[in-house]
Design a protein around this motif. Sequence first.
Motif, PDB file in Angstrom:
ATOM      1  N   SER A 140      -8.329  -9.134   6.101  1.00  0.00           N
ATOM      2  CA  SER A 140      -7.516  -7.924   5.899  1.00  0.00           C
ATOM      3  C   SER A 140      -6.687  -7.607   7.140  1.00  0.00           C
ATOM      4  O   SER A 140      -5.513  -7.255   7.032  1.00  0.00           O
ATOM      5  CB  SER A 140      -8.405  -6.730   5.557  1.00  0.00           C
TER       6      SER A 140
ATOM      7  N   ARG B 218      -2.591  -7.626   7.272  1.00  0.00           N
ATOM      8  CA  ARG B 218      -1.862  -6.437   7.717  1.00  0.00           C
ATOM      9  C   ARG B 218      -0.886  -6.803   8.839  1.00  0.00           C
ATOM     10  O   ARG B 218       0.277  -6.434   8.821  1.00  0.00           O
ATOM     11  CB  ARG B 218      -2.822  -5.353   8.177  1.00  0.00           C
TER      12      ARG B 218
ATOM     13  N   THR C 139      -1.272   0.154   7.576  1.00  0.00           N
ATOM     14  CA  THR C 139      -0.160  -0.792   7.544  1.00  0.00           C
ATOM     15  C   THR C 139       1.123  -0.122   8.017  1.00  0.00           C
ATOM     16  O   THR C 139       1.889  -0.698   8.804  1.00  0.00           O
ATOM     17  CB  THR C 139       0.018  -1.386   6.138  1.00  0.00           C
TER      18      THR C 139
ATOM     19  N   ASP D 129      -5.022  -5.935  14.217  1.00  0.00           N
ATOM     20  CA  ASP D 129      -4.123  -5.949  13.060  1.00  0.00           C
ATOM     21  C   ASP D 129      -2.718  -5.384  13.288  1.00  0.00           C
ATOM     22  O   ASP D 129      -2.030  -5.031  12.346  1.00  0.00           O
ATOM     23  CB  ASP D 129      -4.764  -5.220  11.891  1.00  0.00           C
TER      24      ASP D 129
END
Length: 124
Positions: A22, A26, A72, A103
């Motif tokens: 994940s 992202r 995000t 991320d």
Amino acid sequence: MKSSIGTAVTFLPPGTPGEVCSSWNRAALAANVASRAAQLGLGADLTRSQMAGLAQLVRDGAGKPRPLSAKTQSAIRAALRPPLTPESDPSQVAAAVFAALPDTPLPVTGNDGRRYYLVAVPAA
């Protein structure tokens, strides 16, 4: 034309933990969206609608448009901040690198004057 750098499924080794995947997804999406936004002259103040539209564009219009999570959106905005340069103070570089993990793409300007987005590749 394919514009994505891929997703965790195609980039990371089988068995990579879901939370790592994940984070990678992202960061990869944020780097792609930020790159397109910068090409259009947009900055970190772009709207959620602009981000969603650019995300759909970099996904090559695949599937129906999806809303972007707050994480995000934050990663995209961070990727649009002024880039680090070869002249940046080393402590500033270190702080930016470790704040971006895992991320958020890190914008940098290389010696060639081009803007790059550094995306962390997890080792485990």
